[in-house]
Design an enzyme around this catalytic site. Structure first.
Site, PDB file in Angstrom:
ATOM      1  N   ASP A 149       0.885  -1.172   0.000  1.00 20.91           N
ATOM      2  CA  ASP A 149       0.000   0.000   0.000  1.00 20.91           C
ATOM      3  C   ASP A 149       0.921   1.219   0.000  1.00 20.91           C
ATOM      4  O   ASP A 149       1.571   1.518   0.999  1.00 20.91           O
ATOM      5  CB  ASP A 149      -0.893  -0.032   1.244  1.00 20.91           C
ATOM      6  CG  ASP A 149      -1.736   1.235   1.391  1.00 20.91           C
ATOM      7  OD1 ASP A 149      -1.724   2.091   0.475  1.00 20.91           O
ATOM      8  OD2 ASP A 149      -2.406   1.357   2.438  1.00 20.91           O
TER       9      ASP A 149
ATOM     10  N   GLY B 252       0.396   8.218   0.986  1.00 20.44           N
ATOM     11  CA  GLY B 252       0.971   9.546   0.875  1.00 20.44           C
ATOM     12  C   GLY B 252       2.159   9.768   1.804  1.00 20.44           C
ATOM     13  O   GLY B 252       3.046  10.561   1.516  1.00 20.44           O
ATOM     14  N   THR B 253       2.184   9.056   2.934  1.00 23.54           N
ATOM     15  CA  THR B 253       3.261   9.222   3.917  1.00 23.54           C
ATOM     16  C   THR B 253       4.084   7.951   4.106  1.00 23.54           C
ATOM     17  O   THR B 253       5.306   8.015   4.204  1.00 23.54           O
ATOM     18  CB  THR B 253       2.685   9.641   5.293  1.00 23.54           C
ATOM     19  OG1 THR B 253       1.882  10.809   5.120  1.00 23.54           O
ATOM     20  CG2 THR B 253       3.785   9.933   6.297  1.00 23.54           C
TER      21      THR B 253
ATOM     22  N   ILE C 124       4.779   3.675   3.104  1.00 18.86           N
ATOM     23  CA  ILE C 124       4.573   2.509   2.255  1.00 18.86           C
ATOM     24  C   ILE C 124       4.443   1.310   3.188  1.00 18.86           C
ATOM     25  O   ILE C 124       5.318   1.075   4.019  1.00 18.86           O
ATOM     26  CB  ILE C 124       5.773   2.315   1.309  1.00 18.86           C
ATOM     27  CG1 ILE C 124       5.930   3.538   0.400  1.00 18.86           C
ATOM     28  CG2 ILE C 124       5.621   1.036   0.491  1.00 18.86           C
ATOM     29  CD1 ILE C 124       7.233   3.562  -0.387  1.00 18.86           C
ATOM     30  N   LYS C 125       3.328   0.607   3.086  1.00 20.59           N
ATOM     31  CA  LYS C 125       3.120  -0.566   3.926  1.00 20.59           C
ATOM     32  C   LYS C 125       3.275  -1.825   3.072  1.00 20.59           C
ATOM     33  O   LYS C 125       2.780  -1.869   1.931  1.00 20.59           O
ATOM     34  CB  LYS C 125       1.712  -0.550   4.540  1.00 20.59           C
ATOM     35  CG  LYS C 125       1.586   0.274   5.823  1.00 20.59           C
ATOM     36  CD  LYS C 125       1.570   1.775   5.642  1.00 20.59           C
ATOM     37  CE  LYS C 125       0.333   2.262   4.932  1.00 20.59           C
ATOM     38  NZ  LYS C 125       0.353   3.753   4.763  1.00 20.59           N
TER      39      LYS C 125
ATOM     40  N   THR D 232      -2.764  10.063   5.992  1.00 20.72           N
ATOM     41  CA  THR D 232      -2.314  11.443   5.790  1.00 20.72           C
ATOM     42  C   THR D 232      -3.543  12.344   5.844  1.00 20.72           C
ATOM     43  O   THR D 232      -3.573  13.376   6.518  1.00 20.72           O
ATOM     44  CB  THR D 232      -1.600  11.569   4.430  1.00 20.72           C
ATOM     45  OG1 THR D 232      -0.659  10.504   4.292  1.00 20.72           O
ATOM     46  CG2 THR D 232      -0.903  12.912   4.302  1.00 20.72           C
TER      47      THR D 232
ATOM     48  N   GLY E 151      -3.697  12.621   9.761  1.00 12.94           N
ATOM     49  CA  GLY E 151      -2.346  12.472  10.290  1.00 12.94           C
ATOM     50  C   GLY E 151      -1.390  13.526   9.749  1.00 12.94           C
ATOM     51  O   GLY E 151      -0.471  13.966  10.454  1.00 12.94           O
ATOM     52  N   GLY E 152      -1.591  13.926   8.514  1.00 14.57           N
ATOM     53  CA  GLY E 152      -0.748  14.967   7.925  1.00 14.57           C
ATOM     54  C   GLY E 152      -0.951  16.309   8.622  1.00 14.57           C
ATOM     55  O   GLY E 152      -0.009  17.110   8.760  1.00 14.57           O
TER      56      GLY E 152
ATOM     57  N   GLU F 265      -7.800   1.319  -3.780  1.00 11.66           N
ATOM     58  CA  GLU F 265      -7.353   1.491  -2.402  1.00 11.66           C
ATOM     59  C   GLU F 265      -8.466   1.208  -1.378  1.00 11.66           C
ATOM     60  O   GLU F 265      -8.237   0.572  -0.347  1.00 11.66           O
ATOM     61  CB  GLU F 265      -6.857   2.946  -2.274  1.00 11.66           C
ATOM     62  CG  GLU F 265      -6.504   3.374  -0.898  1.00 11.66           C
ATOM     63  CD  GLU F 265      -5.949   4.811  -0.861  1.00 11.66           C
ATOM     64  OE1 GLU F 265      -5.809   5.458  -1.920  1.00 11.66           O
ATOM     65  OE2 GLU F 265      -5.666   5.264   0.246  1.00 11.66           O
TER      66      GLU F 265
HETATM   67  P1  ATP Z   1      -3.001   8.204   2.702  1.00 10.07           P
HETATM   68  O1  ATP Z   1      -3.762   6.930   2.964  1.00 10.07           O
HETATM   69  O2  ATP Z   1      -3.742   9.420   3.161  1.00 10.07           O
HETATM   70  O3  ATP Z   1      -2.462   8.269   1.323  1.00 10.07           O
HETATM   71  P2  ATP Z   1      -0.879   6.925   4.253  1.00 10.07           P
HETATM   72  O4  ATP Z   1      -1.459   5.629   3.795  1.00 10.07           O
HETATM   73  O5  ATP Z   1       0.574   7.112   4.024  1.00 10.07           O
HETATM   74  O6  ATP Z   1      -1.672   8.164   3.626  1.00 10.07           O
HETATM   75  P3  ATP Z   1      -0.942   6.228   7.063  1.00 10.07           P
HETATM   76  O7  ATP Z   1       0.328   5.477   6.909  1.00 10.07           O
HETATM   77  O8  ATP Z   1      -2.133   5.434   7.435  1.00 10.07           O
HETATM   78  O9  ATP Z   1      -1.220   7.131   5.783  1.00 10.07           O
HETATM   79  O10 ATP Z   1      -0.782   7.374   8.164  1.00 10.07           O
HETATM   80  C1  ATP Z   1       0.141   8.437   8.003  1.00 10.07           C
HETATM   81  C2  ATP Z   1       0.202   9.233   9.279  1.00 10.07           C
HETATM   82  O11 ATP Z   1       0.657   8.387  10.344  1.00 10.07           O
HETATM   83  C3  ATP Z   1       1.164  10.391   9.252  1.00 10.07           C
HETATM   84  O12 ATP Z   1       0.551  11.558   8.750  1.00 10.07           O
HETATM   85  C4  ATP Z   1       1.562  10.541  10.716  1.00 10.07           C
HETATM   86  O13 ATP Z   1       0.628  11.319  11.421  1.00 10.07           O
HETATM   87  C5  ATP Z   1       1.449   9.112  11.244  1.00 10.07           C
HETATM   88  N1  ATP Z   1       2.718   8.373  11.374  1.00 10.07           N
HETATM   89  C6  ATP Z   1       2.873   7.250  12.107  1.00 10.07           C
HETATM   90  N2  ATP Z   1       4.126   6.790  12.059  1.00 10.07           N
HETATM   91  C7  ATP Z   1       4.822   7.637  11.271  1.00 10.07           C
HETATM   92  C8  ATP Z   1       6.176   7.684  10.838  1.00 10.07           C
HETATM   93  N3  ATP Z   1       7.073   6.767  11.220  1.00 10.07           N
HETATM   94  N4  ATP Z   1       6.532   8.680   9.989  1.00 10.07           N
HETATM   95  C9  ATP Z   1       5.640   9.593   9.601  1.00 10.07           C
HETATM   96  N5  ATP Z   1       4.344   9.602   9.985  1.00 10.07           N
HETATM   97  C10 ATP Z   1       3.928   8.646  10.818  1.00 10.07           C
HETATM   98 MG    MG Z   2      -3.391   5.019   3.352  1.00  7.53          MG
END
Ligand code: ATP
Ligand code: MG
Length: 267
Positions: free
Chosen positions: A6, A9-10, A12-13, A100, A122-123, A71
């Protein structure tokens, strides 16, 4: 073998099975090249399933031919998997993904419908903490927040109804950051700012989720997203506020990997 990614925006899982055990890991999205390198090194011959807003961008960094899926459907599938693996079953619920940004869905059976979302997520926690307190690392924000006091920043209903009986619980926030202009000279610390920022985000995503729950006549709200990871304060705000508003909250363990898990399991 298969790997689910996945590309958010912040963060990669990544999800994959290693001897029938589900392995989960994360890379910062700004280091997309490091994640691509990891894939090349460990998954040279794997089947790659991807989702997330940056999946197409990421695809260009690896030689594999990949399958890309929606997604929201991937996330829903991953959530249902995590629920059943943990022995929980919920027929229909609101799913709120605080990534994010924040995306809100109605899930019934195996199908999700996107209800809406809010740009407060989270952003926002990262951005406002940086602007107000000069704290920009997630670990620092979540470590500092519990030391903070929202009392001199957020205006409660009881502040407005001072000396009278309010028609709603006095402890509810009447105005996030509303006390700043009413008591301009109060002393405020960086910890207070980040605590109030987390309060703003938690209360906003909860309020939006509660409206969605009412719209679809469900009482369960499941929250996911990396914003909750190691973030006891956001968890507490969301749990308490959801209950206060008459719904049943669940913050799903490993929920932030739902998209990657759903992509892994799909096709
Ligand atoms: P989106 O789904 O909106 O495209 P994403 O899938 O990258 O974004 P998540 O990974 O679910 O989003 O969450 C991102 C948020 O998690 C960040 O905005 C921050 O608040 C928090 N967060 C947790 N751990 C971290 C980290 N190690 N670095 C940065 N942000 C982190
Ligand atoms: Mg996400």
């Amino acid at each position: 073998t298969r790997v689910g990614l996945d590309v958010g925006g912040t963060l990669i899982k990544i999800a994959y099975y290693n001897n029938e055990k589900l392995e989960l890991l994360k890379f910062p999205a700004v280091h997309m090249d490091a994640a691509a390198e990891w894939i090349q090194l460990h998954c040279a011959h794997a089947e790659i399933h991807m989702t997330g807003g940056r999946a197409e961008m990421f695809q260009k960094l690896i030689p594999h031919s990949v399958l890309i899926m929606n997604e929201f459907d991937a996330t829903c599938r991953g959530v249902l998997h995590l629920l059943s693996e943990s022995g929980q079953s919920v027929d229909s619920f609101i799913l709120t993904n605080v990534g994010t940004g924040t995306s809100i869905h109605y899930v019934s059976g195996k199908v999700q419908t996107r209800v809406g979302g809010t740009g407060v997520g989270g952003g926002t926690m990262m951005g406002l903490s940086t602007l107000l307190a000069g704290i920009s690392r997630f670990e620092d924000i979540v470590r500092l927040a519990p030391e903070g006091d929202r009392g001199n920043i957020d205006l409660k209903v009881s502040h407005i109804y001072e000396g009278s009986e309010p028609p709603i619980p006095g402890d509810l926030t009447a105005s996030n950051f509303g006390r700043v202009v009413q008591v301009p000279t109060a002393e405020r610390t960086a910890a207070d700012y980040v605590a109030s920022v987390i309060g703003l985000i938690g209360e906003t995503v909860t309020t939006a989720s509660i409206f969605a729950a009412a719209q679809y006549s469900v009482s369960n709200v499941i929250y996911i997203g990396s914003s909750f990871v190691d973030n006891a304060m956001l968890q507490e705000v969301v749990i308490d506020y959801t209950k206060l508003r008459g719904a049943q909250p669940l913050i799903l363990t490993n929920g932030e990997f739902s998209g990657a898990i759903g992509a892994l399991l799909a096709f």
